[in-house]
Design a protein around this motif. Sequence first.
Motif, mmCIF file in Angstrom:
data_model
loop_
_atom_site.group_PDB
_atom_site.id
_atom_site.type_symbol
_atom_site.label_atom_id
_atom_site.label_comp_id
_atom_site.label_asym_id
_atom_site.label_seq_id
_atom_site.Cartn_x
_atom_site.Cartn_y
_atom_site.Cartn_z
ATOM 1 N N ILE A 75 0.838 -1.211 0.000
ATOM 2 C CA ILE A 75 0.000 0.000 0.000
ATOM 3 C C ILE A 75 0.870 1.257 0.000
ATOM 4 O O ILE A 75 0.575 2.215 -0.706
ATOM 5 N N ARG A 76 1.951 1.233 0.768
ATOM 6 C CA ARG A 76 2.857 2.397 0.781
ATOM 7 C C ARG A 76 3.553 2.582 -0.562
ATOM 8 O O ARG A 76 3.737 3.703 -1.027
ATOM 9 N N ASN A 77 3.970 1.482 -1.182
ATOM 10 C CA ASN A 77 4.714 1.573 -2.442
ATOM 11 C C ASN A 77 3.824 1.875 -3.640
ATOM 12 O O ASN A 77 4.319 2.370 -4.659
ATOM 13 N N TYR A 78 2.553 1.550 -3.548
ATOM 14 C CA TYR A 78 1.623 1.762 -4.663
ATOM 15 C C TYR A 78 0.371 2.479 -4.169
ATOM 16 O O TYR A 78 -0.736 1.922 -4.207
ATOM 17 N N PRO A 79 0.506 3.714 -3.709
ATOM 18 C CA PRO A 79 -0.645 4.417 -3.119
ATOM 19 C C PRO A 79 -1.782 4.648 -4.118
ATOM 20 O O PRO A 79 -2.937 4.752 -3.707
ATOM 21 N N GLN A 80 -1.466 4.675 -5.399
ATOM 22 C CA GLN A 80 -2.507 4.888 -6.402
ATOM 23 C C GLN A 80 -3.497 3.719 -6.453
ATOM 24 O O GLN A 80 -4.595 3.863 -6.969
ATOM 25 N N TYR A 81 -3.119 2.569 -5.902
ATOM 26 C CA TYR A 81 -4.011 1.403 -5.896
ATOM 27 C C TYR A 81 -4.541 1.079 -4.498
ATOM 28 O O TYR A 81 -5.160 0.036 -4.292
ATOM 29 N N ALA A 82 -4.307 1.944 -3.542
ATOM 30 C CA ALA A 82 -4.678 1.661 -2.153
ATOM 31 C C ALA A 82 -6.177 1.444 -1.988
ATOM 32 O O ALA A 82 -6.599 0.534 -1.264
ATOM 33 N N ASP A 83 -6.996 2.246 -2.663
ATOM 34 C CA ASP A 83 -8.449 2.085 -2.530
ATOM 35 C C ASP A 83 -8.900 0.732 -3.056
ATOM 36 O O ASP A 83 -9.688 0.037 -2.409
ATOM 37 N N ASN A 84 -8.403 0.350 -4.236
ATOM 38 C CA ASN A 84 -8.775 -0.954 -4.794
ATOM 39 C C ASN A 84 -8.239 -2.090 -3.936
ATOM 40 O O ASN A 84 -8.919 -3.112 -3.762
ATOM 41 N N ALA A 85 -7.037 -1.924 -3.394
ATOM 42 C CA ALA A 85 -6.467 -2.964 -2.539
ATOM 43 C C ALA A 85 -7.328 -3.163 -1.297
ATOM 44 O O ALA A 85 -7.582 -4.295 -0.875
ATOM 45 N N THR A 86 -7.814 -2.066 -0.726
ATOM 46 C CA THR A 86 -8.683 -2.151 0.447
ATOM 47 C C THR A 86 -9.984 -2.877 0.104
ATOM 48 O O THR A 86 -10.482 -3.690 0.892
ATOM 49 N N LYS A 87 -10.521 -2.623 -1.083
ATOM 50 C CA LYS A 87 -11.748 -3.314 -1.519
ATOM 51 C C LYS A 87 -11.501 -4.807 -1.688
ATOM 52 O O LYS A 87 -12.360 -5.627 -1.351
ATOM 53 N N ILE A 88 -10.322 -5.159 -2.203
ATOM 54 C CA ILE A 88 -9.991 -6.577 -2.368
ATOM 55 C C ILE A 88 -9.897 -7.249 -0.998
ATOM 56 O O ILE A 88 -10.437 -8.341 -0.807
ATOM 57 N N LEU A 89 -9.236 -6.594 -0.062
ATOM 58 C CA LEU A 89 -9.129 -7.166 1.280
ATOM 59 C C LEU A 89 -10.512 -7.416 1.864
ATOM 60 O O LEU A 89 -10.787 -8.493 2.406
ATOM 61 N N ARG A 90 -11.375 -6.434 1.740
ATOM 62 C CA ARG A 90 -12.737 -6.560 2.266
ATOM 63 C C ARG A 90 -13.474 -7.711 1.579
ATOM 64 O O ARG A 90 -14.111 -8.540 2.245
ATOM 65 N N ALA A 91 -13.383 -7.780 0.239
ATOM 66 C CA ALA A 91 -14.081 -8.828 -0.517
ATOM 67 C C ALA A 91 -13.555 -10.217 -0.173
ATOM 68 O O ALA A 91 -14.297 -11.200 -0.230
ATOM 69 N N CYS A 92 -12.269 -10.296 0.184
ATOM 70 C CA CYS A 92 -11.671 -11.583 0.532
ATOM 71 C C CYS A 92 -11.799 -11.923 2.013
ATOM 72 O O CYS A 92 -11.338 -12.984 2.455
ATOM 73 N N GLY A 93 -12.398 -11.027 2.778
ATOM 74 C CA GLY A 93 -12.579 -11.281 4.211
ATOM 75 C C GLY A 93 -11.308 -11.108 5.015
ATOM 76 O O GLY A 93 -11.131 -11.741 6.063
ATOM 77 N N VAL A 94 -10.400 -10.244 4.531
ATOM 78 C CA VAL A 94 -9.135 -9.978 5.226
ATOM 79 C C VAL A 94 -9.223 -8.595 5.864
ATOM 80 O O VAL A 94 -9.589 -7.629 5.181
ATOM 81 N N ALA A 95 -8.912 -8.510 7.128
ATOM 82 C CA ALA A 95 -8.924 -7.225 7.812
ATOM 83 C C ALA A 95 -7.815 -6.334 7.251
ATOM 84 O O ALA A 95 -6.696 -6.787 7.054
ATOM 85 N N ALA A 96 -8.145 -5.095 6.981
ATOM 86 C CA ALA A 96 -7.158 -4.143 6.497
ATOM 87 C C ALA A 96 -6.149 -3.875 7.607
ATOM 88 O O ALA A 96 -6.534 -3.627 8.749
ATOM 89 N N PRO A 97 -4.857 -3.944 7.287
ATOM 90 C CA PRO A 97 -3.852 -3.719 8.331
ATOM 91 C C PRO A 97 -3.773 -2.255 8.738
ATOM 92 O O PRO A 97 -4.113 -1.365 7.965
ATOM 93 N N THR A 98 -3.340 -2.028 9.946
ATOM 94 C CA THR A 98 -3.059 -0.670 10.405
ATOM 95 C C THR A 98 -1.596 -0.398 10.091
ATOM 96 O O THR A 98 -0.713 -1.026 10.661
ATOM 97 N N CYS A 99 -1.381 0.502 9.171
ATOM 98 C CA CYS A 99 0.001 0.772 8.711
ATOM 99 C C CYS A 99 0.551 2.009 9.380
ATOM 100 O O CYS A 99 -0.103 2.960 9.608
#
Length: 99
Positions: A75-99
């Motif tokens: 997420i830090r290295n690719y901030p332009q994809y952070a929103d989509n990455a968060t959606k993927i985590l949610r869809a996969c049932g993975v808690a978003a990490p606290t960075c």
Amino acid sequence: MTMRNGSRATLVAVCIMVAAMLIAKPELSMAQEECNTTDLSPCGPVVMSAAEPPPSPQCCSIVKQQSSQCLCEYIRNYPQYADNATKILRACGVAAPTC
């Protein structure tokens, strides 16, 4: 060419320090986790898509295997994809990490 006692002692000390660093290095590298974005290639279409297709089972399986440390690094290295990455985590049932 001869060495003085002080120079010889310095050389010995340096050699001991280098040897200690070489011995300790494997332990340090094992403690640091290797994060490789290519592991997430099955998630690529979802991460880069504005249409937001659901993540594949393979994508979710890989995401679930990632550590919080690696997810934060991505997420830090690719901030332009952070929103989509968060959606993927949610869809996969993975808690978003606290960075």
